[in-house]
Enzyme design. Structure first.
Site, PDB file in Angstrom:
ATOM      1  N   HIS A  61       0.852  -1.202   0.000  1.00 47.06           N
ATOM      2  CA  HIS A  61       0.000   0.000   0.000  1.00 47.06           C
ATOM      3  C   HIS A  61       0.878   1.239   0.000  1.00 47.06           C
ATOM      4  O   HIS A  61       2.078   1.175   0.296  1.00 47.06           O
ATOM      5  CB  HIS A  61      -0.964  -0.008   1.187  1.00 47.06           C
ATOM      6  CG  HIS A  61      -0.323   0.097   2.549  1.00 47.06           C
ATOM      7  ND1 HIS A  61       0.590  -0.826   3.017  1.00 47.06           N
ATOM      8  CD2 HIS A  61      -0.477   1.006   3.549  1.00 47.06           C
ATOM      9  CE1 HIS A  61       0.958  -0.498   4.250  1.00 47.06           C
ATOM     10  NE2 HIS A  61       0.336   0.622   4.597  1.00 47.06           N
ATOM     11  N   HIS A  63       1.360   3.889   1.864  1.00 44.83           N
ATOM     12  CA  HIS A  63       1.811   4.688   2.999  1.00 44.83           C
ATOM     13  C   HIS A  63       3.326   4.810   2.842  1.00 44.83           C
ATOM     14  O   HIS A  63       3.990   3.895   2.339  1.00 44.83           O
ATOM     15  CB  HIS A  63       1.442   4.021   4.331  1.00 44.83           C
ATOM     16  CG  HIS A  63       0.037   4.326   4.774  1.00 44.83           C
ATOM     17  ND1 HIS A  63      -0.681   3.509   5.612  1.00 44.83           N
ATOM     18  CD2 HIS A  63      -0.770   5.381   4.478  1.00 44.83           C
ATOM     19  CE1 HIS A  63      -1.876   4.045   5.832  1.00 44.83           C
ATOM     20  NE2 HIS A  63      -1.952   5.172   5.150  1.00 44.83           N
ATOM     21  N   ASP A  65       5.918   4.608   4.721  1.00 42.39           N
ATOM     22  CA  ASP A  65       6.873   3.650   5.291  1.00 42.39           C
ATOM     23  C   ASP A  65       6.979   2.374   4.457  1.00 42.39           C
ATOM     24  O   ASP A  65       7.856   1.547   4.694  1.00 42.39           O
ATOM     25  CB  ASP A  65       6.552   3.330   6.767  1.00 42.39           C
ATOM     26  CG  ASP A  65       5.125   2.867   6.998  1.00 42.39           C
ATOM     27  OD1 ASP A  65       4.221   3.315   6.277  1.00 42.39           O
ATOM     28  OD2 ASP A  65       4.913   2.049   7.915  1.00 42.39           O
ATOM     29  N   HIS A  66       6.094   2.215   3.459  1.00 46.75           N
ATOM     30  CA  HIS A  66       6.114   1.022   2.602  1.00 46.75           C
ATOM     31  C   HIS A  66       6.484   1.325   1.151  1.00 46.75           C
ATOM     32  O   HIS A  66       6.549   0.417   0.335  1.00 46.75           O
ATOM     33  CB  HIS A  66       4.750   0.328   2.635  1.00 46.75           C
ATOM     34  CG  HIS A  66       4.357  -0.121   4.007  1.00 46.75           C
ATOM     35  ND1 HIS A  66       4.470  -1.428   4.428  1.00 46.75           N
ATOM     36  CD2 HIS A  66       3.902   0.594   5.070  1.00 46.75           C
ATOM     37  CE1 HIS A  66       4.079  -1.505   5.696  1.00 46.75           C
ATOM     38  NE2 HIS A  66       3.731  -0.300   6.106  1.00 46.75           N
ATOM     39  N   HIS A 138      -7.256  -2.001   6.071  1.00 46.67           N
ATOM     40  CA  HIS A 138      -6.378  -0.925   6.529  1.00 46.67           C
ATOM     41  C   HIS A 138      -7.040   0.402   6.152  1.00 46.67           C
ATOM     42  O   HIS A 138      -8.082   0.406   5.516  1.00 46.67           O
ATOM     43  CB  HIS A 138      -4.995  -1.105   5.871  1.00 46.67           C
ATOM     44  CG  HIS A 138      -3.887  -0.323   6.493  1.00 46.67           C
ATOM     45  ND1 HIS A 138      -3.703  -0.212   7.849  1.00 46.67           N
ATOM     46  CD2 HIS A 138      -2.869   0.398   5.929  1.00 46.67           C
ATOM     47  CE1 HIS A 138      -2.636   0.539   8.087  1.00 46.67           C
ATOM     48  NE2 HIS A 138      -2.117   0.919   6.948  1.00 46.67           N
ATOM     49  N   ASP A 201       0.223  -4.305   7.369  1.00 45.89           N
ATOM     50  CA  ASP A 201      -0.740  -3.266   7.676  1.00 45.89           C
ATOM     51  C   ASP A 201      -2.189  -3.676   7.444  1.00 45.89           C
ATOM     52  O   ASP A 201      -2.827  -3.342   6.442  1.00 45.89           O
ATOM     53  CB  ASP A 201      -0.402  -1.996   6.878  1.00 45.89           C
ATOM     54  CG  ASP A 201       0.867  -1.341   7.409  1.00 45.89           C
ATOM     55  OD1 ASP A 201       1.725  -2.077   7.950  1.00 45.89           O
ATOM     56  OD2 ASP A 201       0.998  -0.107   7.303  1.00 45.89           O
ATOM     57  N   HIS A 259       7.519  -4.726  11.526  1.00 43.15           N
ATOM     58  CA  HIS A 259       6.706  -3.497  11.482  1.00 43.15           C
ATOM     59  C   HIS A 259       6.324  -3.078  12.901  1.00 43.15           C
ATOM     60  O   HIS A 259       5.172  -2.882  13.228  1.00 43.15           O
ATOM     61  CB  HIS A 259       5.455  -3.752  10.606  1.00 43.15           C
ATOM     62  CG  HIS A 259       4.686  -2.505  10.244  1.00 43.15           C
ATOM     63  ND1 HIS A 259       3.697  -1.976  11.043  1.00 43.15           N
ATOM     64  CD2 HIS A 259       4.742  -1.701   9.154  1.00 43.15           C
ATOM     65  CE1 HIS A 259       3.180  -0.901  10.462  1.00 43.15           C
ATOM     66  NE2 HIS A 259       3.801  -0.710   9.317  1.00 43.15           N
TER      67      HIS A 259
HETATM   68 ZN   LIG Z   1       3.108   0.666   7.872  1.00 42.80          ZN
HETATM   69 ZN   LIG Z   2      -0.086   1.606   6.532  1.00 39.72          ZN
END
Ligand SMILES: [Zn+2]
Ligand SMILES: [Zn+2]
Length: 300
Positions: A61, A63, A65-66, A138, A201, A259
């Site tokens: 996804h 976000h 951090d990914h 999520h 997530d 994570h």
């Molecule tokens: Zn995350």
């Molecule tokens: Zn996320």
């Protein structure tokens, strides 16, 4: 060689010891990078990994951090003139984010990058087996991935000798399943395919279990501890105990938790909570750690 290399294991913000997400799966010739967060390029350097063997990138996804590491990785693929196409899988609804990351800055495009949006029923054949994806629960569109190697058959030399089968006849038997009165089953045994799942997530939902079902290696988010379970459910995340219960109920081989929220100082607490739910091998991810694929299951 089959192994997982952890490049980052922090959620939301990196810490002194944990980079943002990043996981490289080496499955013989199929090399897949999952969720490159910021700094993934340098983490690969520290792990002794080049981008040149990379075949595909899977984004769960959009976000940060990914996915904020995607521009750097793609530019490096171009700089190093990786000679084969590199496929990027990502949630179809995030096309706008993909397009921005793909062309985040100016650079010479010397590599073939193949976008492959993921939607309902996503499934592609890879050299490692079938790669599938299922939607998770999520705050934005998120997919978990699963790699399923088909079962195959391993020839038994002593049985072949017993029936006097050798040379090209072995190949014919493998192709046709029969040679005179001898069947393939008589001279071979099932070689169970290996399976891998990557679940990031998400709150607990049916697809978490569907992805994890019977896998040899499960990489799953474990953002929170039980004391924050209510918040975890509200924001679409798992606790260590929930992730471990998924592993137990799904018959997982080795469980990799990652994570982690930066709010907890002691990573040992994730292991303590997970251990109450799952008695198989548990790995608490650390940056630059290498996790070998567990030995192949025995047929039957
Ligand atoms: Zn995350
Ligand atoms: Zn996320």
């Amino acid at each position: 060689m089959r192994e997982l290399v952890v490049l980052g294991s922090a959620s939301q913000v990196p810490t002194r010891h944990r980079n943002h997400n990043g996981y490289l799966l080496r499955w013989d010739d199929e090399v897949i990078l999952f969720d490159p967060g910021e700094g993934t390029q340098r983490q690969m350097l520290l792990a002794g990994l080049a981008v040149s063997p990379l075949k595909r990138i899977c984004i769960t996804h959009f976000h940060g951090d990914h996915s904020l590491g995607l521009p750097g990785i793609l530019q490096r693929v171009s700089l190093d003139r990786v000679p084969h196409p590199v496929t990027v899988h990502f949630p179809a609804g995030g096309q706008e984010f993909y397009d921005r990351l793909r062309h985040a800055t100016s650079y010479w495009d010397h590599a073939e990058i193949v976008p492959s949006p993921v939607g309902a029923g996503f499934s592609v054949e890879t050299s490692a087996g079938r790669l599938t994806a299922l939607p998770l629960w999520h705050s934005i569109e998120t997919y978990g991935y699963r790699l399923t190697e088909p079962d195959s058959r391993r020839m038994l030399p002593d049985r072949l000798a017993q029936f006097g089968i050798s040379g090209p006849a072995v190949g014919e038997l493998q192709r046709t399943g029969r040679l005179g009165d001898v069947t393939l089953e008589q001279v071979s045994t099932v070689r169970p395919g290996q399976r891998f799942a990557f679940v990031m997530d998400t709150g607990l939902c049916d697809n978490v279990f569907a992805l994890a079902e019977g896998v040899d290696l499960l990489v799953i988010e474990s953002t929170f501890l039980a004391e924050d379970a209510v918040m975890a459910a509200q924001v679409g995340h798992l606790t260590a105990g929930q992730a471990a219960a998924v592993a137990r109920e799904s018959g997982v081989g080795t469980l990799v938790l990652t994570h982690f929220s930066q709010r907890y100082q002691d990573a040992g607490r994730f292991l303590d909570e997970a251990r109450k739910e799952f008695d198989g091998p548990i790995v608490i991810a650390q940056d630059l750690m290498r996790v070998p694929m567990p030995p192949r299951r025995v047929a039957g």
